[in-house]
Enzyme design. Structure first.
Site, PDB file in Angstrom:
ATOM      1  N   ASN A 113      -2.136  12.560  -4.240  1.00  0.00           N
ATOM      2  CA  ASN A 113      -2.847  12.863  -5.050  1.00  0.00           C
ATOM      3  C   ASN A 113      -3.704  14.740  -4.862  1.00  0.00           C
ATOM      4  O   ASN A 113      -3.261  15.364  -5.821  1.00  0.00           O
ATOM      5  CB  ASN A 113      -4.107  12.100  -5.498  1.00  0.00           C
ATOM      6  CG  ASN A 113      -3.740  11.245  -6.538  1.00  0.00           C
ATOM      7  OD1 ASN A 113      -3.099  11.113  -7.114  1.00  0.00           O
ATOM      8  ND2 ASN A 113      -4.762  10.159  -6.334  1.00  0.00           N
TER       9      ASN A 113
ATOM     10  N   ASP B 204       0.721  -1.194   0.087  1.00  0.00           N
ATOM     11  CA  ASP B 204      -0.026   0.009  -0.071  1.00  0.00           C
ATOM     12  C   ASP B 204       0.729   1.417   0.079  1.00  0.00           C
ATOM     13  O   ASP B 204       1.935   1.362   0.975  1.00  0.00           O
ATOM     14  CB  ASP B 204      -0.905   0.033   1.173  1.00  0.00           C
ATOM     15  CG  ASP B 204      -1.958   1.184   1.286  1.00  0.00           C
ATOM     16  OD1 ASP B 204      -2.985   1.084   0.520  1.00  0.00           O
ATOM     17  OD2 ASP B 204      -1.449   2.271   1.924  1.00  0.00           O
TER      18      ASP B 204
ATOM     19  N   HIS C 151      -3.707  14.431  -9.953  1.00  0.00           N
ATOM     20  CA  HIS C 151      -3.892  13.079 -10.467  1.00  0.00           C
ATOM     21  C   HIS C 151      -2.911  12.580 -11.376  1.00  0.00           C
ATOM     22  O   HIS C 151      -2.694  11.357 -11.590  1.00  0.00           O
ATOM     23  CB  HIS C 151      -5.569  12.865 -10.710  1.00  0.00           C
ATOM     24  CG  HIS C 151      -6.228  13.002  -9.566  1.00  0.00           C
ATOM     25  ND1 HIS C 151      -6.725  11.925  -8.868  1.00  0.00           N
ATOM     26  CD2 HIS C 151      -7.051  13.758  -9.183  1.00  0.00           C
ATOM     27  CE1 HIS C 151      -7.521  12.099  -7.941  1.00  0.00           C
ATOM     28  NE2 HIS C 151      -7.946  13.334  -8.158  1.00  0.00           N
TER      29      HIS C 151
ATOM     30  N   ASP D 205      -0.936   9.223 -11.187  1.00  0.00           N
ATOM     31  CA  ASP D 205      -0.762   8.046 -12.168  1.00  0.00           C
ATOM     32  C   ASP D 205       0.416   7.595 -12.494  1.00  0.00           C
ATOM     33  O   ASP D 205       0.976   6.570 -12.329  1.00  0.00           O
ATOM     34  CB  ASP D 205      -1.503   8.586 -13.415  1.00  0.00           C
ATOM     35  CG  ASP D 205      -3.203   8.431 -13.373  1.00  0.00           C
ATOM     36  OD1 ASP D 205      -3.557   8.154 -12.427  1.00  0.00           O
ATOM     37  OD2 ASP D 205      -3.954   9.011 -14.197  1.00  0.00           O
TER      38      ASP D 205
ATOM     39  N   GLU E 194      -4.535   2.442  -4.595  1.00  0.00           N
ATOM     40  CA  GLU E 194      -2.815   2.510  -4.479  1.00  0.00           C
ATOM     41  C   GLU E 194      -2.346   1.203  -3.827  1.00  0.00           C
ATOM     42  O   GLU E 194      -1.178   1.395  -3.331  1.00  0.00           O
ATOM     43  CB  GLU E 194      -2.495   3.722  -3.488  1.00  0.00           C
ATOM     44  CG  GLU E 194      -3.093   3.611  -2.169  1.00  0.00           C
ATOM     45  CD  GLU E 194      -4.639   3.928  -1.969  1.00  0.00           C
ATOM     46  OE1 GLU E 194      -4.976   4.467  -0.824  1.00  0.00           O
ATOM     47  OE2 GLU E 194      -5.426   4.059  -2.834  1.00  0.00           O
TER      48      GLU E 194
END
Length: 305
Positions: free
Chosen positions: A180, A172, A185, A189, A216
């Site tokens: 983010n 994680d 975003h 990514d 994630e």
């Protein structure tokens, strides 16, 4: 996909195996079995792309073998072509009803066999490619959760035959929502793709599978991997993500992107639920996050049937 496809030839007559093998061995890897019982074992061990199965064999006949293979979660989707001296329509219908995709009558015509095998394997290759797209995460190129579940299910069944170990790692990204929010975003990514690459580099064995588990979270399925080996892979993942040195000003764990990792290992047993590995690895991930994140925690456990 350029790897050589494989064909399992099942016939109690060695001369028939030799004829079929001679017709196909230039293009495919060949396995063979001379009885129904042996055919099931060879199929489960070698996972062929196609099976040429004789109908009339002493003991377990081809119809029973076909039914057994189609009910097996490991090899149930492998296409089967019946080969037999029987020429009547009832025999053909029975074979097709049981799940065979084609029927070849003896004496064998090598030219016809090559053509039919090639056509069916071409169709299988296309089906496999479509199936692979359905279990691939578009952003990272890793498998998705569906692929992890499929691989975990198959590995748990296959490894139970010898009670071999199976390890699962769940990863994680720490404080990823904050990442983010802080960087956007698009950067998020890019971060996910970089972490995915670090996972792939940390796994050295071809049997190991890395997936984007969701959001994630990532997961790694490690068949026949001891707990000590799995912990080393997990530490490699943890270290490689740190070496990416991705700035993360909103993290409470470090000034750069880090991961928390949970590892679970158990010997596979017949009837053991694959979900047991997910629960155990999730528990270790929870402990890693509760202890402050940016760390690896794991344990061995026993699968309850």
């Amino acid at each position: 996909m350029n790897e050589r496809q494989s064909v399992l030839i099942v016939d109690d007559e060695i001369s028939n195996i030799e004829i079929l093998s001679a017709a196909l061995e230039d293009d495919y890897e060949i396995f063979f079995a001379t009885s129904g019982e042996e055919a099931v074992d060879v199929a489960r061990t070698n996972m062929p792309d196609l099976i040429l199965l004789d109908v009339l064999m002493p003991g377990t006949d081809g119809y029973v073998v076909c039914s057994t293979l189609k009910a097996d979660p490991l090899v149930g989707d492998v296409p089967i072509i019946f080969t037999t001296a029987l020429g009547d329509r009832d025999a053909e219908v029975r074979g097709l009803t049981l799940g065979a995709i084609d029927y070849i009558t003896k004496p064998i015509s090598p030219v016809a066999v090559r053509a039919r095998v090639r056509n069916h394997l071409d169709m299988k290759r296309m089906r496999d490619q479509l199936a692979e797209m359905a279990v691939t995460d578009a952003l990272t190129g890793l498998g998705n959760r569906r692929r992890m579940e499929r691989v975990l299910d198959q590995a748990a069944v296959r490894l139970a035959m010898n009670q071999s170990p199976l390890s699962l790692i769940i990863v994680d990204i720490d404080f990823f929502k904050r990442y983010n929010d802080a960087y956007g975003h698009t950067a998020g990514d890019r971060c996910l793709s970089m972490v995915a690459s670090a996972l792939k580099r940390a796994m050295q064995r071809t049997a190991d599978v890395a997936v984007r588990y969701g959001g994630e979270e990532f997961a790694c399925v490690l068949p026949e991997c001891s707990h000590a080996e799995a912990m080393e892979v997990a530490r490699q993942i943890h270290q490689r993500v740190q070496l990416l040195d991705i700035p993360h000003r909103a993290s409470d764990a470090a000034a750069f992107v880090t991961v928390s990792v949970g590892v679970a290992t158990a010997a596979c047993v017949a009837g053991g639920a694959p979900e047991a590995w997910v629960r155990a690895a999730d528990e270790q991930l929870y402990l890693a996050k509760s202890a402050g994140r940016n760390r690896v925690m794991g344990r061995e456990f026993s699968v309850q049937v």
